[in-house]
Design an enzyme around this catalytic site. Sequence first.
Site, PDB file in Angstrom:
ATOM      1  N   HIS A 260      19.186 -35.678  -9.686  1.00 43.81           N
ATOM      2  CA  HIS A 260      18.599 -36.354  -8.521  1.00 43.81           C
ATOM      3  C   HIS A 260      17.081 -36.219  -8.494  1.00 43.81           C
ATOM      4  O   HIS A 260      16.468 -36.348  -7.440  1.00 43.81           O
ATOM      5  CB  HIS A 260      19.216 -35.812  -7.232  1.00 43.81           C
ATOM      6  CG  HIS A 260      20.682 -36.129  -7.116  1.00 43.81           C
ATOM      7  ND1 HIS A 260      21.154 -37.400  -6.888  1.00 43.81           N
ATOM      8  CD2 HIS A 260      21.775 -35.348  -7.272  1.00 43.81           C
ATOM      9  CE1 HIS A 260      22.474 -37.386  -6.873  1.00 43.81           C
ATOM     10  NE2 HIS A 260      22.875 -36.142  -7.110  1.00 43.81           N
TER      11      HIS A 260
ATOM     12  N   ASN B  67      -1.444   1.333   5.864  1.00 46.17           N
ATOM     13  CA  ASN B  67      -0.528   0.364   5.267  1.00 46.17           C
ATOM     14  C   ASN B  67      -0.029  -0.517   6.398  1.00 46.17           C
ATOM     15  O   ASN B  67       0.495  -0.006   7.392  1.00 46.17           O
ATOM     16  CB  ASN B  67       0.647   1.117   4.603  1.00 46.17           C
ATOM     17  CG  ASN B  67       1.752   0.180   4.146  1.00 46.17           C
ATOM     18  OD1 ASN B  67       1.529  -1.016   3.988  1.00 46.17           O
ATOM     19  ND2 ASN B  67       2.940   0.720   3.940  1.00 46.17           N
TER      20      ASN B  67
ATOM     21  N   CYS C 246       0.829  -1.203   0.000  1.00 47.63           N
ATOM     22  CA  CYS C 246       0.000   0.000   0.000  1.00 47.63           C
ATOM     23  C   CYS C 246       0.864   1.254   0.000  1.00 47.63           C
ATOM     24  O   CYS C 246       1.948   1.288   0.565  1.00 47.63           O
ATOM     25  CB  CYS C 246      -0.866   0.026   1.248  1.00 47.63           C
ATOM     26  SG  CYS C 246      -1.825  -1.465   1.469  1.00 47.63           S
TER      27      CYS C 246
END
Length: 610
Positions: free
Chosen positions: A505, A101, A2
Amino acid sequence: MCGIVGYTGGNQAAPILLYGLSRLEYRGYDSAGLCISSDAGLTTVKARGKLANLQELTSQGTALPGVCGIGHTRWATQGDPNDVNAHPHESASGKFAVVHNGIIENFRKLKAFLTAQGVKFASDTDSETIAHLIDFYYKGNLLEAVREATQVLEGSYALGIVSADDPGTIIGVRMCSPLIAAIADGEAFIASDVTAVLKYTRDVYYLDDGEIAVLSPNSVKFYDAYGEPVVKPMAHIDWDADAAQKGGYAHFMLKEIYEQPKVCADTVLARIKGGAVDLTDADIGADYFKDVEKIVILACGTAYHSGIAAKYWLERYARIPTEAILASEFRYAHPIVDDKTLAIVISQSGETADTYAALGEAKRLGARTLAVVNVRGSTITRSSDRTLYINAGPEIAVASTKAYTAQLAALALLTLTAADQRGTLERESNAAILAELQRMPETMQKTLDATAETMQYLATLYFNQSSIFYIGRNLDYAASLEASLKLKEISYIHAETYAAGELKHGTISLIEEGTLVIAVAAHMALFDKLESNIAEVKARGGDVLCITQERCRADPEQVANRVVAIPDVHEMLTPLLSAIPLQLFAYYVALAKGCDIDQPRNLAKTVTVE
Ligand code: F6R
């Protein structure tokens, strides 16, 4: 994440707020809103999607008269990205509006309490709780109501608040989420970062946790969490405002890729004096590394990848046991850290919540702390014992490029300093690497010149791939991790890095006819090993693009399907160069796919929530 802006002064607020929000777009968002506070009360307008929607809805701000207001770009955490959940949120009485925020961790409890008092919630957000709480505590004094409301909040928050009873006043509050206040002649601002206000002023104040700023057109006053006045130093920003503009490039990301030679010069050159590294600007003296028994490097994302390269360097050249640990994992890993441990936290923004939390944990365990950060005055720099700035200037594209190579350059200086202080690398070798680092700006420019066109062409061949694999060993592995992150974040192509020896692998089962595998083989001492891994891929139909040095003795074209060479360089410094063609590849692939390069979906530039 934000973005917050607030303005009070003598001019129409809405166009200024919209401009400020446009400077914060780079942080990432999914909706935006404004609230203007005037004698007529509060007027709030919100729109889902890009800022252009809000600009259109308000006729570029001209439809909202008033000289004081707050604005917000929202990156959804609690509640879907829609018009109702967008900020600002008004209190039930319509008297207060809030932009937020961060994350309110105890909002469910607070919501239940307020609901029991008869408050009706309009949105699904945690942030709306704050507006109602201010209403609840308000007895005619806005500052006092805000102070009381914040006392019961748990979590992180940067807030901008306006009130219908006090048109012309804005309150800003900060707790673990970034917020600055700024003043100009007869005008005052709050913002999530300085880029939103640079057009109007360079005089800013960095709020500390728990602090409250009260803004009116002619003054900014600060208070602590107890309501006591606080005197804060003003900082003057000397960035060139043009640094935050695209300057003729199609995207910030491309501009920032091309800025790397200059940024590298800004990171390195002033710190080489008389043929030796001088880090006194970071207060790193001659004994700094002498009694360090262990280093932990804490960071997220791209910064973590530069940390992995530094781990290889510090162990090899300075012989200090070093771990690079994801900041989000560190706190919960019961790390073995004490006062002989140096914790190096790396962060472009200096605001990343996970990194900040890891720094706090390292301090709690007794470690010495060093921040490697770009943004001056940011939270992480203010909480660390020392800061080594990377001097990359504002990085606007969400995908980090110049900050990454600047972090590498700063960490290389640090490694050479540690090796010198501990006597673990012959003086001649140290001096030779340093000389190459000093020439790095030119070498980077050569790399850009030599590889840009090729990478653009290769992007046209491969942009339709559904999966791309990257392999490398040691420093090339660290470089590959960053390269695959770059590709996936902006082009949305599934991309993975494997240590080259690890492919067989398990993951090799995914290789089929035409699968692109990018083999980073810039580390010449390990080329033969990588050659075998490349052969394994080719034998299964994979298409291999190899990044190596010009001096590569083997005929790489016999080995791989395509080869891109970077200029010859000491193996320690290869990640600074191999990054460049790989960044360009990611950029041109995303361009070919028509992606929103500077603001990729779902991503935020500064991640201020854990
Ligand atoms: C990727 C990117 C992110 C950041 C990460 C940490 O291109 O930019 O992965 O590196 O969010 O951010 P800072 O460095 O600001 O702590």
